[in-house]
Write an enzyme that holds these catalytic residues in place. Structure first.
Site, mmCIF file in Angstrom:
data_model
loop_
_atom_site.group_PDB
_atom_site.id
_atom_site.type_symbol
_atom_site.label_atom_id
_atom_site.label_comp_id
_atom_site.label_asym_id
_atom_site.label_seq_id
_atom_site.Cartn_x
_atom_site.Cartn_y
_atom_site.Cartn_z
ATOM 1 N N LYS A 1 0.836 -1.206 0.000
ATOM 2 C CA LYS A 1 0.000 0.000 0.000
ATOM 3 C C LYS A 1 0.874 1.259 0.000
ATOM 4 C CE LYS A 1 -3.394 2.952 0.786
ATOM 5 N NZ LYS A 1 -4.425 3.340 -0.144
ATOM 6 N N LYS B 1 0.017 11.957 5.485
ATOM 7 C CA LYS B 1 0.194 10.906 6.497
ATOM 8 C C LYS B 1 0.858 9.674 5.865
ATOM 9 C CE LYS B 1 -2.872 7.890 6.940
ATOM 10 N NZ LYS B 1 -3.306 6.502 6.978
HETATM 11 P P1 NAD Z 1 -11.943 8.922 8.882
HETATM 12 O O1 NAD Z 1 -11.177 9.905 9.679
HETATM 13 O O2 NAD Z 1 -13.092 9.388 8.055
HETATM 14 O O3 NAD Z 1 -12.515 7.753 9.854
HETATM 15 C C1 NAD Z 1 -11.824 7.238 10.951
HETATM 16 C C2 NAD Z 1 -12.844 6.859 12.034
HETATM 17 O O4 NAD Z 1 -12.138 6.267 13.133
HETATM 18 C C3 NAD Z 1 -13.614 8.056 12.592
HETATM 19 O O5 NAD Z 1 -15.010 7.806 12.570
HETATM 20 C C4 NAD Z 1 -13.100 8.185 14.034
HETATM 21 O O6 NAD Z 1 -14.087 8.663 14.946
HETATM 22 C C5 NAD Z 1 -12.715 6.755 14.339
HETATM 23 N N1 NAD Z 1 -11.725 6.615 15.396
HETATM 24 C C6 NAD Z 1 -10.585 7.330 15.589
HETATM 25 N N2 NAD Z 1 -9.907 6.870 16.655
HETATM 26 C C7 NAD Z 1 -10.633 5.830 17.137
HETATM 27 C C8 NAD Z 1 -10.432 4.919 18.205
HETATM 28 N N3 NAD Z 1 -9.359 5.014 19.016
HETATM 29 N N4 NAD Z 1 -11.364 3.975 18.430
HETATM 30 C C9 NAD Z 1 -12.462 3.872 17.633
HETATM 31 N N5 NAD Z 1 -12.706 4.705 16.591
HETATM 32 C C10 NAD Z 1 -11.787 5.662 16.339
HETATM 33 O O7 NAD Z 1 -10.863 8.157 7.974
HETATM 34 P P2 NAD Z 1 -11.116 7.369 6.605
HETATM 35 O O8 NAD Z 1 -11.065 8.306 5.467
HETATM 36 O O9 NAD Z 1 -12.290 6.474 6.778
HETATM 37 O O10 NAD Z 1 -9.760 6.504 6.538
HETATM 38 C C11 NAD Z 1 -9.548 5.395 7.376
HETATM 39 C C12 NAD Z 1 -8.254 4.714 6.945
HETATM 40 O O11 NAD Z 1 -8.363 4.295 5.581
HETATM 41 C C13 NAD Z 1 -7.010 5.618 7.031
HETATM 42 O O12 NAD Z 1 -5.911 4.880 7.479
HETATM 43 C C14 NAD Z 1 -6.825 6.056 5.576
HETATM 44 O O13 NAD Z 1 -5.479 6.371 5.277
HETATM 45 C C15 NAD Z 1 -7.295 4.832 4.824
HETATM 46 N N6 NAD Z 1 -7.784 5.125 3.478
HETATM 47 C C16 NAD Z 1 -8.614 6.198 3.278
HETATM 48 C C17 NAD Z 1 -9.061 6.482 1.980
HETATM 49 C C18 NAD Z 1 -9.950 7.672 1.699
HETATM 50 O O14 NAD Z 1 -10.072 8.064 0.528
HETATM 51 N N7 NAD Z 1 -10.584 8.283 2.694
HETATM 52 C C19 NAD Z 1 -8.660 5.652 0.903
HETATM 53 C C20 NAD Z 1 -7.863 4.549 1.158
HETATM 54 C C21 NAD Z 1 -7.420 4.305 2.450
#
Ligand code: NAD
Length: 307
Positions: A175, A243
């Site tokens: 990734k 990040k």
């Molecule tokens: P986001 O910030 O929208 O969601 C993260 C969620 O985790 C939030 O709802 C938050 O409240 C929750 N959270 C944070 N700390 C927590 C804890 N200790 N316990 C329980 N819940 C907790 O992020 P996202 O966009 O959904 O991305 C999530 C992951 O996927 C990241 O690592 C990101 O790099 C990866 N990712 C994101 C995308 C994208 O386009 N958004 C694409 C591919 C990969």
């Protein structure tokens, strides 16, 4: 309606990505036990059949498979070590982290979980919010192959391309290599458009020509129109790519690998964030070139930062 023959799945982290992924599992009939530190994040999935849990421990207790989709390494470490996966998942369970985090930290957690009889798979995704919504994610999986075979039918509910790429941490490694290629490619497209614009060529026509030849790329095709139009609206956010690039550089340092291209583009993402672009889409890197070439960077208002 849940299907009693399907295993209980815990899902932790219901943000932009996790919400859509958990919804697919609920629609497919899996009993899905949900936890997020934001209770409003849980609401949307509970409304479609998921089961609200008040703690990580309550969510993973009795679950055969637990999935996390969290922002970064520290949140996954907290959920595993402090909040309950390690102490509450039963022996024989499979914990699948689908966030993008450090491969090294992944291997450390996988070893600690293995001591309790829990297998960890790292299964980060590519495809963004649209891929999550359409259950069309590309999922790259590291860890024990037999655990992968057990978990595959669950992953297939969320993605279309699912590949086992090696042992613990291998999914995160692939990734991060993916992110390195994406970021440098975005930079190359922004750079070409900046030069083309300064030289007065028709950028839309230039893009068409490039798409027909060896400079063609996904970034040029999908993000090029927004770059040309000066549209910085969010897709995959600048903050998230920054990040990921920091994770790439951390991994490079651990392996003694020089990555000059990644170092340069990371500085440009830092510059973009310093100018309030963190919540904008990745194509907003074109504004770095606007600023460096003295173009009017205010032609489209910067989106307000999200909390
Ligand atoms: P986001 O910030 O929208 O969601 C993260 C969620 O985790 C939030 O709802 C938050 O409240 C929750 N959270 C944070 N700390 C927590 C804890 N200790 N316990 C329980 N819940 C907790 O992020 P996202 O966009 O959904 O991305 C999530 C992951 O996927 C990241 O690592 C990101 O790099 C990866 N990712 C994101 C995308 C994208 O386009 N958004 C694409 C591919 C990969």
């Amino acid at each position: 309606m849940t299907n009693e023959k399907l295993p209980v799945v815990a899902f932790i982290g219901l943000g932009v990505m996790g919400r859509e992924m958990a919804l697919h599992l609920a629609h497919a009939g899996y009993p899905v036990r949900l936890f997020d530190i934001s209770s409003t994040a849980v609401d949307a999935v509970v409304a479609k059949g998921g089961i609200r849990c008040e703690t990580v421990a309550a969510a993973v207790r009795g679950a055969e498979i637990a999935i996390s989709m969290l922002p970064n390494t520290p949140q996954v470490e907290d959920v595993v070590n402090r909040d309950g996966v390690l102490d509450n998942m039963e022996r024989g369970g499979v914990f699948i982290d689908m966030s993008t985090i450090s491969p090294e930290a992944t291997r450390t957690m996988a070893a600690a979980l293995a001591e309790r009889g829990i297998t960890m798979l790292d299964a980060p995704v590519s495809g963004g919010p649209i891929g999550a919504k359409n259950a069309a994610l590309s999922i790259m999986v590291g860890g024990d192959r037999s655990a992968f075979e057990r978990a595959k039918s669950v992953l297939e509910v969320m993605g279309t391309t699912i590949s086992h790429v090696g042992g613990p941490g291998a999914g995160q490694t692939v990734k991060l290599c993916n992110q390195l290629v994406c970021a440098i490619n975005i930079q190359a497209v922004c750079e070409a458009l900046a030069l083309g614009r300064a030289s007065g060529v028709d950028l839309a026509q230039m893009r068409d020509v490039l798409l027909g030849g060896s400079a063609s790329s996904w970034m040029l095709e999908k993000l090029g129109p927004a770059m040309i139009a000066g549209d910085a609206a969010a897709g995959f956010r600048i903050d998230l790519m920054l990040k990921d690039l920091r994770l790439v550089l951390e991994m490079a340092g651990q392996n003694d690998v020089a990555l000059p291209g990644t170092s340069l583009v990371t500085s440009q993402y830092v510059e973009a964030r310093a100018h309030g672009e963190g919540s904008n889409g990745n194509q907003a890197l074109f504004r770095v070139y606007d600023r460096m070439t003295g173009q009017d960077a205010s032609r489209v208002p910067v989106m307000e930062k999200q909390p």
